[in-house]
Write a protein that holds these residues in place. Structure first.
Motif, PDB file in Angstrom:
ATOM      1  N   PRO A   1      84.850  18.423 -70.335  1.00 45.35           N
ATOM      2  CA  PRO A   1      84.124  19.569 -70.907  1.00 45.35           C
ATOM      3  C   PRO A   1      83.976  20.735 -69.924  1.00 45.35           C
ATOM      4  O   PRO A   1      83.861  21.890 -70.347  1.00 45.35           O
ATOM      5  CB  PRO A   1      82.761  18.984 -71.282  1.00 45.35           C
ATOM      6  N   LEU A   2      83.997  20.439 -68.615  1.00 48.59           N
ATOM      7  CA  LEU A   2      83.861  21.515 -67.629  1.00 48.59           C
ATOM      8  C   LEU A   2      85.062  22.461 -67.674  1.00 48.59           C
ATOM      9  O   LEU A   2      84.907  23.665 -67.435  1.00 48.59           O
ATOM     10  CB  LEU A   2      83.702  20.922 -66.227  1.00 48.59           C
ATOM     11  N   VAL A   3      86.237  21.947 -67.983  1.00 48.79           N
ATOM     12  CA  VAL A   3      87.405  22.815 -68.151  1.00 48.79           C
ATOM     13  C   VAL A   3      87.138  23.839 -69.243  1.00 48.79           C
ATOM     14  O   VAL A   3      87.381  25.040 -69.074  1.00 48.79           O
ATOM     15  CB  VAL A   3      88.661  21.983 -68.477  1.00 48.79           C
ATOM     16  N   GLU A   4      86.626  23.375 -70.387  1.00 47.69           N
ATOM     17  CA  GLU A   4      86.366  24.292 -71.507  1.00 47.69           C
ATOM     18  C   GLU A   4      85.290  25.314 -71.152  1.00 47.69           C
ATOM     19  O   GLU A   4      85.430  26.503 -71.448  1.00 47.69           O
ATOM     20  CB  GLU A   4      85.970  23.482 -72.742  1.00 47.69           C
ATOM     21  N   ARG A   5      84.233  24.871 -70.485  1.00 49.56           N
ATOM     22  CA  ARG A   5      83.148  25.801 -70.152  1.00 49.56           C
ATOM     23  C   ARG A   5      83.596  26.836 -69.122  1.00 49.56           C
ATOM     24  O   ARG A   5      83.227  28.012 -69.207  1.00 49.56           O
ATOM     25  CB  ARG A   5      81.935  25.024 -69.632  1.00 49.56           C
ATOM     26  N   THR A   6      84.387  26.409 -68.143  1.00 55.58           N
ATOM     27  CA  THR A   6      84.857  27.343 -67.126  1.00 55.58           C
ATOM     28  C   THR A   6      85.837  28.348 -67.727  1.00 55.58           C
ATOM     29  O   THR A   6      85.790  29.549 -67.418  1.00 55.58           O
ATOM     30  CB  THR A   6      85.538  26.577 -65.969  1.00 55.58           C
ATOM     31  N   LEU A   7      86.695  27.877 -68.604  1.00 53.94           N
ATOM     32  CA  LEU A   7      87.608  28.778 -69.299  1.00 53.94           C
ATOM     33  C   LEU A   7      86.843  29.750 -70.190  1.00 53.94           C
ATOM     34  O   LEU A   7      87.171  30.949 -70.239  1.00 53.94           O
ATOM     35  CB  LEU A   7      88.605  27.966 -70.118  1.00 53.94           C
ATOM     36  N   ALA A   8      85.813  29.267 -70.878  1.00 53.04           N
ATOM     37  CA  ALA A   8      85.007  30.148 -71.728  1.00 53.04           C
ATOM     38  C   ALA A   8      84.367  31.258 -70.902  1.00 53.04           C
ATOM     39  O   ALA A   8      84.312  32.423 -71.332  1.00 53.04           O
ATOM     40  CB  ALA A   8      83.941  29.332 -72.461  1.00 53.04           C
ATOM     41  N   ALA A   9      83.881  30.917 -69.714  1.00 50.43           N
ATOM     42  CA  ALA A   9      83.273  31.920 -68.849  1.00 50.43           C
ATOM     43  C   ALA A   9      84.301  32.955 -68.401  1.00 50.43           C
ATOM     44  O   ALA A   9      84.013  34.158 -68.341  1.00 50.43           O
ATOM     45  CB  ALA A   9      82.637  31.248 -67.632  1.00 50.43           C
TER      46      ALA A   9
END
Length: 329
Positions: free
Chosen positions: A303-311
């Protein structure tokens, strides 16, 4: 540190020939030495012969006829990150390099050496532990051990280590090409996508270079438009390797490309995920992380990949809006 012999090569072909010589098994190239010397001190790397390539005049950054840049193998990270052409046209590369290590190390670390740096898996560095990368066939202590910093995708039953670099992640998103010469003087160009290997059953082999093959340069294609971003999530603010990093080039319409660091044996880019960027970070992350095999310790990376990409995508959108406002004001 074990005894070794040393020579300074006069030409790239001579360096490759010296490293490939049958009479000198285990020869290594050395330039800045920021990773190799540490490994030699710990007797993880035990080369019998060092070939110094610092005097080969591979320290220039030059324009190519296609409109890109050719970066010599011994260009330091500091020189590369601060070059005005790189800062203007390849901002993701500058940002990635500055996110890595310290200023002192960047002053010595070279372009080729950065691509060739070995994993920072703690079990690789602990010579009392089994490690298939260090001693093939001995096993992988990381599997079933403490694996918070290690890989979640592209790994194998033999190894779950990750590529530790930042620069290579930016090179991957830019579609760079690695230029080499071998002992016979033959040259070749290796797309960065094909340069680093997945571990498979031979995790001791990090790249697709042949014995004695010397990196002479890295070529960047013509600049691509969009907002260049590099986001690195790590345990402390400096001098730490990525838990997850995102290198992205994002256009105002939401399209673009992305590569991920800190999660796999090589910079992780799936071109099908690039096509999903207008659909948002969740769609991109779903394609990037399909087939992930996290451990209990590092499952948070998915999930950290998705959150970092979203940012990163939100930052790109804000920058595009600010630029539009500035132009219309």
């Amino acid at each position: 540190m074990r005894a070794f012999t040393y020579e300074r090569a006069r030409t790239p072909a001579e360096a490759a020939e010296a490293a490939a010589a049958a009479a000198r098994p285990g020869a290594k190239f050395i330039a800045g030495g920021t990773n190799l010397l540490d490994l030699m001190k710990l007797e993880i790397e035990t080369p019998t012969h060092l070939v110094d390539v610092q005097d080969l005049k591979l320290d220039q950054i030059e324009p190519t006829t296609e409109g890109g840049l050719r970066i010599g193998a011994t260009v330091t990270n500091t020189t590369l990150a601060s070059d005005p052409r790189v800062r203007r046209d390849y901002g993701v590369l500058t940002r990635a390099i500055v996110a890595g290590a310290s200023g002192q190390l960047r002053n010595k670390a070279t372009t080729a050496g950065n691509l060739l740096q070995r994993t920072r898996c703690p079990y690789f560095y602990d010579t009392n532990q089994p490690c298939n990368k260090r001693r093939p066939g001995s096993g992988c202590a990381a599997i079933g051990g403490y694996s918070r910093q290690l890989g979640v995708i592209g790994t194998s039953d033999a190894c779950i280590a990750t590529h530790p670099g930042d620069m290579a992640v930016a090179m991957r998103v830019l579609d760079a090409t690695v230029e080499t010469v071998d002992a016979a003087g033959q040259t070749r160009a290796i797309p960065i996508a094909d340069f680093h290997r997945l571990w498979g059953d031979t995790p001791q082999i990090d790249t697709n270079l042949k014995t004695g093959e010397l990196i002479t340069a890295v070529t960047l294609p013509p600049p691509i438009g969009g907002t260049h971003l590099y986001r690195k999530v790590r345990d402390r603010a400096s001098y730490a390797y990525a838990l997850v990093s995102v290198a992205a080039v994002i256009r105002p319409d939401g399209s673009g490309r992305v590569a991920i660091g800190g999660i796999a044996p090589r910079p992780w880019r799936i071109e099908a995920a690039d096509a999903a960027m207008p659909q948002g970070s969740r769609a991109v992350a779903d394609r990037l992380m399909a087939g992930a095999r996290p451990t209990a310790d590092n499952a948070f990376k998915v999930p950290l990949v998705e959150r970092t990409l979203a940012a990163a995508m939100a930052e790109a959108k804000a920058q595009a809006q600010a630029q539009t406002t500035k132009v219309t004001a």
